[in-house]
Design a protein around this motif. Structure first.
Motif, mmCIF file in Angstrom:
data_model
loop_
_atom_site.group_PDB
_atom_site.id
_atom_site.type_symbol
_atom_site.label_atom_id
_atom_site.label_comp_id
_atom_site.label_asym_id
_atom_site.label_seq_id
_atom_site.Cartn_x
_atom_site.Cartn_y
_atom_site.Cartn_z
ATOM 1 N N GLU A 294 47.679 6.138 80.953
ATOM 2 C CA GLU A 294 47.919 6.323 79.515
ATOM 3 C C GLU A 294 46.657 6.787 78.790
ATOM 4 O O GLU A 294 46.687 7.724 77.986
ATOM 5 N N LEU A 295 45.542 6.109 79.081
ATOM 6 C CA LEU A 295 44.298 6.465 78.397
ATOM 7 C C LEU A 295 43.789 7.829 78.851
ATOM 8 O O LEU A 295 43.245 8.588 78.038
ATOM 9 N N ALA A 296 43.956 8.145 80.136
ATOM 10 C CA ALA A 296 43.540 9.464 80.616
ATOM 11 C C ALA A 296 44.326 10.560 79.925
ATOM 12 O O ALA A 296 43.775 11.597 79.532
ATOM 13 N N GLU A 297 45.624 10.342 79.749
ATOM 14 C CA GLU A 297 46.460 11.339 79.065
ATOM 15 C C GLU A 297 46.038 11.480 77.610
ATOM 16 O O GLU A 297 46.024 12.580 77.050
ATOM 17 N N ARG A 298 45.689 10.362 76.988
ATOM 18 C CA ARG A 298 45.266 10.408 75.586
ATOM 19 C C ARG A 298 43.980 11.219 75.432
ATOM 20 O O ARG A 298 43.846 12.046 74.527
ATOM 21 N N LEU A 299 43.027 10.981 76.329
ATOM 22 C CA LEU A 299 41.766 11.719 76.263
ATOM 23 C C LEU A 299 41.982 13.197 76.571
ATOM 24 O O LEU A 299 41.391 14.073 75.932
ATOM 25 N N ARG A 300 42.829 13.481 77.560
ATOM 26 C CA ARG A 300 43.089 14.867 77.925
ATOM 27 C C ARG A 300 43.749 15.624 76.781
ATOM 28 O O ARG A 300 43.504 16.817 76.588
ATOM 29 N N ALA A 301 44.579 14.947 76.030
ATOM 30 C CA ALA A 301 45.286 15.608 74.927
ATOM 31 C C ALA A 301 44.332 16.103 73.845
ATOM 32 O O ALA A 301 44.671 17.004 73.081
ATOM 33 N N GLU A 302 43.143 15.508 73.776
ATOM 34 C CA GLU A 302 42.174 15.909 72.757
ATOM 35 C C GLU A 302 41.315 17.085 73.214
ATOM 36 O O GLU A 302 40.557 17.639 72.427
ATOM 37 N N GLU A 303 41.406 17.455 74.481
ATOM 38 C CA GLU A 303 40.618 18.570 75.001
ATOM 39 C C GLU A 303 41.300 19.894 74.695
ATOM 40 O O GLU A 303 42.524 19.978 74.635
ATOM 41 N N SER A 304 40.512 20.935 74.535
ATOM 42 C CA SER A 304 41.063 22.272 74.327
ATOM 43 C C SER A 304 41.429 22.886 75.674
ATOM 44 O O SER A 304 40.871 22.529 76.711
ATOM 45 N N ILE A 305 42.351 23.814 75.627
ATOM 46 C CA ILE A 305 42.764 24.496 76.837
ATOM 47 C C ILE A 305 41.567 25.142 77.525
ATOM 48 O O ILE A 305 40.629 25.603 76.872
ATOM 49 N N ALA A 306 41.587 25.158 78.855
ATOM 50 C CA ALA A 306 40.508 25.763 79.632
ATOM 51 C C ALA A 306 41.096 26.413 80.872
ATOM 52 O O ALA A 306 42.131 25.999 81.390
ATOM 53 N N VAL A 307 40.411 27.453 81.341
ATOM 54 C CA VAL A 307 40.795 28.113 82.587
ATOM 55 C C VAL A 307 40.089 27.406 83.729
ATOM 56 O O VAL A 307 38.861 27.434 83.819
ATOM 57 N N ALA A 308 40.855 26.762 84.599
ATOM 58 C CA ALA A 308 40.273 26.052 85.733
ATOM 59 C C ALA A 308 39.987 26.979 86.904
ATOM 60 O O ALA A 308 39.088 26.725 87.710
ATOM 61 N N ASP A 309 40.750 28.063 87.008
ATOM 62 C CA ASP A 309 40.572 28.989 88.123
ATOM 63 C C ASP A 309 41.214 30.319 87.748
ATOM 64 O O ASP A 309 42.242 30.353 87.068
ATOM 65 N N ALA A 310 40.602 31.405 88.179
ATOM 66 C CA ALA A 310 41.164 32.736 87.944
ATOM 67 C C ALA A 310 40.800 33.607 89.129
ATOM 68 O O ALA A 310 39.618 33.752 89.458
ATOM 69 N N ARG A 311 41.805 34.192 89.789
ATOM 70 C CA ARG A 311 41.579 34.979 91.000
ATOM 71 C C ARG A 311 42.488 36.199 91.019
ATOM 72 O O ARG A 311 43.566 36.204 90.424
ATOM 73 N N LEU A 312 42.049 37.208 91.762
ATOM 74 C CA LEU A 312 42.864 38.388 92.009
ATOM 75 C C LEU A 312 43.518 38.234 93.372
ATOM 76 O O LEU A 312 42.858 37.892 94.351
ATOM 77 N N CYS A 313 44.817 38.489 93.433
ATOM 78 C CA CYS A 313 45.589 38.176 94.631
ATOM 79 C C CYS A 313 46.539 39.312 95.001
ATOM 80 O O CYS A 313 46.867 40.170 94.186
ATOM 81 N N THR A 314 46.990 39.257 96.253
ATOM 82 C CA THR A 314 48.050 40.157 96.706
ATOM 83 C C THR A 314 49.402 39.466 96.644
ATOM 84 O O THR A 314 50.436 40.128 96.585
ATOM 85 N N ARG A 315 49.388 38.117 96.657
ATOM 86 C CA ARG A 315 50.639 37.358 96.638
ATOM 87 C C ARG A 315 50.380 35.988 96.033
ATOM 88 O O ARG A 315 49.340 35.374 96.280
ATOM 89 N N ILE A 316 51.332 35.506 95.242
ATOM 90 C CA ILE A 316 51.256 34.174 94.639
ATOM 91 C C ILE A 316 52.595 33.483 94.885
ATOM 92 O O ILE A 316 53.648 33.983 94.465
#
Length: 253
Positions: A93-115
């Protein structure tokens, strides 16, 4: 005979006093205040109001408040219960509460042939680990972009009579080329939206986008900027992917 040994209460009071002094003297007191709150688990009783610290950031104040709430829940739970599941639920519950206050972020970005799904993709070749993706100049280029996101907002909504949450994002792509005269935009795709509904909040979220770059791009270093806008919160996150175009016969296989 030496002095009598200190009692448990004396030791705890001395530790609390030392941590309060550290917090008062430090420009960054959050560490001392976190340790001070943790003493409540050892003492088995609430230490009362936390010492005031005017130089805490809003984020540190929020974390410290949640930490003290967790310590209080652990103290009460462990007094009477051997089942730790209620305490585990409190952690979530507390982790979700803290996460809700964070701004969106890109955790990973890659170029691929298939997803194929979250964290499941065939990545294109790079010159080296973490280095640029390499393509041959003078040829059209096709690939997929895998963008993994965290801290995206959830908008409560109803779909087909079911209550749930909507994640609504849009993504823009900008390709720039670095030269002796500076960095210039050579290709851009405007914001394209994506939204997904689910009955529960989604922790894992990614987007895919098919990209076709023109054959007119010359040899040199490029930067592909991925900009993701959270349409619910208005926050924008960015990631930059290095790309290199080389002469025919020079691209890695």
């Amino acid at each position: 005979a030496g002095p009598p040994p200190l009692s448990r209460e004396d030791v705890l009071r001395a530790l609390a006093s030392e941590l309060e002094s550290q917090a008062s003297a430090s420009d960054s007191p959050v560490g001392a205040l976190i340790r001070l709150a943790a003493l409540e688990l050892v003492s088995g009783a609430s230490a009362g109001a936390a010492p005031e610290a005017s130089n805490l950031t809003p984020r540190e104040k929020q974390f410290l408040e949640s930490w003290r709430e967790l310590i209080g829940a652990a103290r009460e739970n462990l007094k009477h219960e051997s089942d730790v599941r209620p305490l585990a639920d409190k952690v979530v519950e507390l982790a979700e509460r803290l996460r809700a206050e964070e701004s969106i972020a890109v955790a990973d970005a890659r170029l691929c042939t298939r997803i194929d799904g979250f964290g499941m993709f065939n990545e294109l070749s790079r010159r080296d680990a973490g280095g640029p993706y390499v393509f041959t100049a003078g040829k059209p280029v096709l690939f997929l972009i895998y963008t993994e996101l965290v801290n995206h907002a959830h908008a409560p909504t109803t779909r087909g009579g079911a209550e749930g949450f909507l994640v609504s994002l849009s993504q823009e792509l900008t390709l720039t080329h670095a030269s002796s005269s500076g960095e210039s935009v050579v290709w851009r795709r405007g914001f394209e939206g994506v939204s997904e509904f689910s009955r529960k909040k989604r922790r894992d979220f990614y987007t895919t986008e098919r990209v076709s770059l023109p054959a007119t791009l010359g040899v040199g270093a490029y930067r592909l900027k991925v900009s993701v806008r959270d349409e619910t919160s208005g926050a924008v996150a960015e990631a930059v992917i290095p790309i290199e175009f080389v002469a025919a016969g020079s691209a890695p296989r």
